[in-house]
Write a protein that holds these residues in place. Structure first.
Motif, PDB file in Angstrom:
ATOM      1  N   PHE A   1      -3.990   7.904  -5.323  1.00 37.58           N
ATOM      2  CA  PHE A   1      -2.559   7.872  -4.998  1.00 37.58           C
ATOM      3  C   PHE A   1      -1.906   9.137  -5.525  1.00 37.58           C
ATOM      4  O   PHE A   1      -2.425   9.826  -6.409  1.00 37.58           O
ATOM      5  CB  PHE A   1      -1.892   6.633  -5.581  1.00 37.58           C
ATOM      6  CG  PHE A   1      -2.140   6.424  -7.055  1.00 37.58           C
ATOM      7  CD1 PHE A   1      -1.377   7.064  -8.017  1.00 37.58           C
ATOM      8  CD2 PHE A   1      -3.160   5.593  -7.472  1.00 37.58           C
ATOM      9  CE1 PHE A   1      -1.614   6.879  -9.361  1.00 37.58           C
ATOM     10  CE2 PHE A   1      -3.412   5.394  -8.821  1.00 37.58           C
ATOM     11  CZ  PHE A   1      -2.634   6.047  -9.772  1.00 37.58           C
TER      12      PHE A   1
ATOM     13  N   ASN B   1       0.219   3.297 -11.870  1.00 33.09           N
ATOM     14  CA  ASN B   1       1.311   2.722 -11.076  1.00 33.09           C
ATOM     15  C   ASN B   1       2.351   1.991 -11.922  1.00 33.09           C
ATOM     16  O   ASN B   1       3.265   1.376 -11.376  1.00 33.09           O
ATOM     17  CB  ASN B   1       0.762   1.782  -9.997  1.00 33.09           C
ATOM     18  CG  ASN B   1       0.131   0.530 -10.590  1.00 33.09           C
ATOM     19  OD1 ASN B   1      -0.285   0.502 -11.744  1.00 33.09           O
ATOM     20  ND2 ASN B   1       0.051  -0.519  -9.780  1.00 33.09           N
TER      21      ASN B   1
ATOM     22  N   SER C   1       8.055  -4.977   0.053  1.00 37.21           N
ATOM     23  CA  SER C   1       7.257  -3.753   0.055  1.00 37.21           C
ATOM     24  C   SER C   1       8.133  -2.509   0.127  1.00 37.21           C
ATOM     25  O   SER C   1       7.623  -1.395   0.231  1.00 37.21           O
ATOM     26  CB  SER C   1       6.290  -3.751   1.250  1.00 37.21           C
ATOM     27  OG  SER C   1       7.008  -3.813   2.475  1.00 37.21           O
TER      28      SER C   1
ATOM     29  N   LYS D   1      12.528   2.235  -0.256  1.00 33.70           N
ATOM     30  CA  LYS D   1      11.561   3.123   0.379  1.00 33.70           C
ATOM     31  C   LYS D   1      11.922   3.355   1.839  1.00 33.70           C
ATOM     32  O   LYS D   1      11.952   2.429   2.647  1.00 33.70           O
ATOM     33  CB  LYS D   1      10.155   2.542   0.270  1.00 33.70           C
ATOM     34  CG  LYS D   1       9.077   3.488   0.794  1.00 33.70           C
ATOM     35  CD  LYS D   1       7.673   3.040   0.431  1.00 33.70           C
ATOM     36  CE  LYS D   1       7.272   1.796   1.154  1.00 33.70           C
ATOM     37  NZ  LYS D   1       5.844   1.454   0.969  1.00 33.70           N
TER      38      LYS D   1
ATOM     39  N   ASP E   1       6.659   6.669   3.294  1.00 31.61           N
ATOM     40  CA  ASP E   1       5.684   6.893   2.230  1.00 31.61           C
ATOM     41  C   ASP E   1       5.959   8.185   1.479  1.00 31.61           C
ATOM     42  O   ASP E   1       5.330   8.449   0.449  1.00 31.61           O
ATOM     43  CB  ASP E   1       4.264   6.939   2.799  1.00 31.61           C
ATOM     44  CG  ASP E   1       3.765   5.558   3.207  1.00 31.61           C
ATOM     45  OD1 ASP E   1       4.223   4.569   2.611  1.00 31.61           O
ATOM     46  OD2 ASP E   1       2.920   5.481   4.127  1.00 31.61           O
TER      47      ASP E   1
ATOM     48  N   GLU F   1      -2.069   8.838   0.728  1.00 27.30           N
ATOM     49  CA  GLU F   1      -1.153   8.102   1.610  1.00 27.30           C
ATOM     50  C   GLU F   1       0.029   7.529   0.848  1.00 27.30           C
ATOM     51  O   GLU F   1       1.164   7.565   1.329  1.00 27.30           O
ATOM     52  CB  GLU F   1      -1.919   6.969   2.297  1.00 27.30           C
ATOM     53  CG  GLU F   1      -1.052   6.136   3.245  1.00 27.30           C
ATOM     54  CD  GLU F   1      -1.836   5.009   3.902  1.00 27.30           C
ATOM     55  OE1 GLU F   1      -1.217   4.198   4.614  1.00 27.30           O
ATOM     56  OE2 GLU F   1      -3.062   4.943   3.691  1.00 27.30           O
ATOM     57  N   LYS F   2      -0.206   7.004  -0.355  1.00 27.66           N
ATOM     58  CA  LYS F   2       0.843   6.341  -1.112  1.00 27.66           C
ATOM     59  C   LYS F   2       1.078   7.028  -2.450  1.00 27.66           C
ATOM     60  O   LYS F   2       0.217   7.723  -2.984  1.00 27.66           O
ATOM     61  CB  LYS F   2       0.482   4.870  -1.360  1.00 27.66           C
ATOM     62  CG  LYS F   2       0.487   4.008  -0.119  1.00 27.66           C
ATOM     63  CD  LYS F   2       0.219   2.550  -0.499  1.00 27.66           C
ATOM     64  CE  LYS F   2       0.259   1.641   0.722  1.00 27.66           C
ATOM     65  NZ  LYS F   2       0.049   0.230   0.351  1.00 27.66           N
ATOM     66  N   HIS F   3       2.281   6.805  -3.003  1.00 26.41           N
ATOM     67  CA  HIS F   3       2.603   7.248  -4.358  1.00 26.41           C
ATOM     68  C   HIS F   3       2.367   6.094  -5.327  1.00 26.41           C
ATOM     69  O   HIS F   3       2.364   4.915  -4.940  1.00 26.41           O
ATOM     70  CB  HIS F   3       4.059   7.708  -4.420  1.00 26.41           C
ATOM     71  CG  HIS F   3       4.447   8.327  -5.715  1.00 26.41           C
ATOM     72  ND1 HIS F   3       4.945   7.598  -6.764  1.00 26.41           N
ATOM     73  CD2 HIS F   3       4.391   9.612  -6.147  1.00 26.41           C
ATOM     74  CE1 HIS F   3       5.192   8.404  -7.785  1.00 26.41           C
ATOM     75  NE2 HIS F   3       4.871   9.628  -7.438  1.00 26.41           N
TER      76      HIS F   3
ATOM     77  N   TRP G   1       4.217   2.643  -5.474  1.00 21.36           N
ATOM     78  CA  TRP G   1       4.041   1.545  -4.520  1.00 21.36           C
ATOM     79  C   TRP G   1       2.606   1.056  -4.440  1.00 21.36           C
ATOM     80  O   TRP G   1       2.278   0.220  -3.598  1.00 21.36           O
ATOM     81  CB  TRP G   1       4.517   1.997  -3.137  1.00 21.36           C
ATOM     82  CG  TRP G   1       5.897   2.557  -3.196  1.00 21.36           C
ATOM     83  CD1 TRP G   1       6.246   3.877  -3.262  1.00 21.36           C
ATOM     84  CD2 TRP G   1       7.123   1.824  -3.246  1.00 21.36           C
ATOM     85  NE1 TRP G   1       7.606   4.009  -3.341  1.00 21.36           N
ATOM     86  CE2 TRP G   1       8.176   2.763  -3.336  1.00 21.36           C
ATOM     87  CE3 TRP G   1       7.431   0.462  -3.226  1.00 21.36           C
ATOM     88  CZ2 TRP G   1       9.506   2.394  -3.400  1.00 21.36           C
ATOM     89  CZ3 TRP G   1       8.768   0.088  -3.289  1.00 21.36           C
ATOM     90  CH2 TRP G   1       9.783   1.040  -3.374  1.00 21.36           C
ATOM     91  N   VAL G   2       1.728   1.558  -5.289  1.00 19.40           N
ATOM     92  CA  VAL G   2       0.329   1.145  -5.273  1.00 19.40           C
ATOM     93  C   VAL G   2       0.169  -0.106  -6.125  1.00 19.40           C
ATOM     94  O   VAL G   2       0.665  -0.177  -7.241  1.00 19.40           O
ATOM     95  CB  VAL G   2      -0.579   2.273  -5.800  1.00 19.40           C
ATOM     96  CG1 VAL G   2      -1.996   1.782  -5.970  1.00 19.40           C
ATOM     97  CG2 VAL G   2      -0.546   3.457  -4.848  1.00 19.40           C
TER      98      VAL G   2
END
Length: 422
Positions: A36, A78, A126, A165, A168, A218-220, A223-224
């Motif tokens: 991430f 995270n 989410s 959010k 992404d 793909e994600k930070h 949000w993981v």
């Protein structure tokens, strides 16, 4: 009945090959990548309210403009991280008090807690998150109409940042932050000296802003939700390495790390090193060669001829299959190549078209080239097995549209190379 036996065997081998492909594709699509992005840049602006300290008779509006914040943040995982941020506040009189104007500049290092992950926000949303931050730094106060020079000191800072959010890469934020100054010699308006309290000025900031995530994942981290601890990740990696060593891709009973021939034909006898037994070194495993010879004799005894085998090949019973977006045959489908090699060696005047296909996923031009490469690679294997290249004609037929492209199982059937004997 004898004529039916060979087609049934080939259909069975094809089915086993497709099942192996299904397992491989399922494993590939269900694996989790825990990487991430960790870095972000934060920009925000809004208003402030100094609660103390101001000189007698001096006041600001209840909502005093303006405030600007700029920061960069790094998340270790995270849940926890650090941020370095810089802020600028401007203080100005309201309409009922004497005029003044001053500026307040600060720089702080703060720890960050991802409250959203700690409290499992992912169970119900989410897109909404919450960060808590706190730390300390230095400030500088300067007044346009008050004291001369600059007033330097230390501060403590803390606050909450609500997140929404947008994508992404971009997040909308709303932040409330409190700042307590130490060693503040002058009031915020710059008109009077403080009485020497250990904690002097107190300011409340409210801002709206944007956070921009940096990195190639793909994600930070914000949000993981499936991050493993370093120890657990290391243990999982070691277990994965052992599992990989024990894989038996060609299902011959010999683990890949000991297998000298990890793509031996399914169902044929192998030695202790996983090599198909081929005593006459003709490139065809003895067990398969014996089976084909026996079946050929049975066909002849029943009044048939070599054309019956040709009919099986031309009828699509002999195929070579490929995994998604791959141009080399998968390890479970070399039986088709071995069968054709044996037939061409026993029929030296025969020639064959080697016809490649792809499924409908992706760009048509790309799939056309992919089907061509598949046919060329099968031809190379046949040539390496002793078949003259002049007997093999390459055709890249591109996409096979005869099946439902939304069906993963059906797409496996059309990712193939077929043969037409001439």
């Amino acid at each position: 009945m004898k004529k039916i036996a060979l087609p049934l065997l080939l259909v069975g081998l094809t089915s086993a090959s497709l099942q192996a492909q299904d397992m491989q594709e399922t494993a590939a699509t269900t694996s989790i990548d825990n990487s991430f992005n960790k870095w972000s840049i934060e920009v925000s602006g809004g208003a402030n309210k100094p609660f103390r300290t101001l000189a007698p008779g001096y006041r600001t509006d209840r909502v005093n403009f303006f405030t600007v914040d700029l920061g960069t943040r790094y998340m270790f995982n995270n849940k926890f991280g650090l941020k370095l941020d810089f802020g600028y506040n401007q203080f100005q009189n309201n309409d009922e008090t004497p005029e003044f104007k001053s500026s307040y500049v600060r720089g702080d290092i703060q720890g960050v807690i991802n409250v959203g992950r700690v409290l499992n926000f992912e169970d119900w949303t989410s897109t909404i998150g919450l960060l808590a931050h706190g730390g300390g730094g230095v400030y500088m106060l300067k007044a346009d109409d008050g004291f001369d020079g600059e007033d330097w000191g230390a501060n403590l800072i803390g606050g909450l940042t609500a997140q929404f959010k947008l994508s992404d890469r971009i997040v909308l934020t709303a932040d409330v932050t409190g700042i307590a100054n130490g060693f503040q010699n002058w009031t915020f308006d710059g008109m009077a000296q403080n009485a020497g309290r250990s904690v002097d000025g107190v300011v409340l900031n409210g801002t709206l802003g944007l956070t921009f995530y940096l990195g190639g994942a793909e994600k930070h981290a914000d949000w993981v939700t499936d991050v493993k601890s370093d120890e657990l990740a290391a243990l999982d990696e070691r277990i994965g390495a052992v599992e990989t060593m024990m894989n038996d891709s060609d299902k011959d009973g010999v683990p890949d790390y000991l297998d000298a021939e990890p793509n031996s034909t399914a169902g044929v006898a192998v030695d202790t090193k996983g090599r198909a037994i081929d005593r006459n070194n003709n490139g065809v495993p003895d067990e398969l060669e014996s089976y084909i010879e026996n079946k050929t004799k049975e066909i002849a005894a029943a009044g048939g001829s070599g054309t019956d085998l040709q009919g099986l090949i031309n009828g699509g019973y002999v195929n070579v299959y490929f995994d998604f977006n791959k141009d080399m045959p998968n390890s479970s489908s070399t039986t088709g190549i071995n069968f054709l090699t044996k037939y061409l060696k026993e029929n030296p005047s025969a020639k064959t078209d080697v016809i490649g296909y792809a499924d409908e996923i992706g760009n048509s031009d790309y799939n056309k080239a992919l089907s061509q490469r598949r046919a060329e690679n099968v031809k190379k294997i046949l040539v390496d097995s002793g078949i003259d290249a002049s007997r093999l004609n390459i055709i890249g037929n591109g996409e096979d549209t005869s099946v439902n492209k939304d069906s993963k199982q059906a797409r496996q059937v059309v990712r193939r190379v077929t043969f037409i004997i001439k």
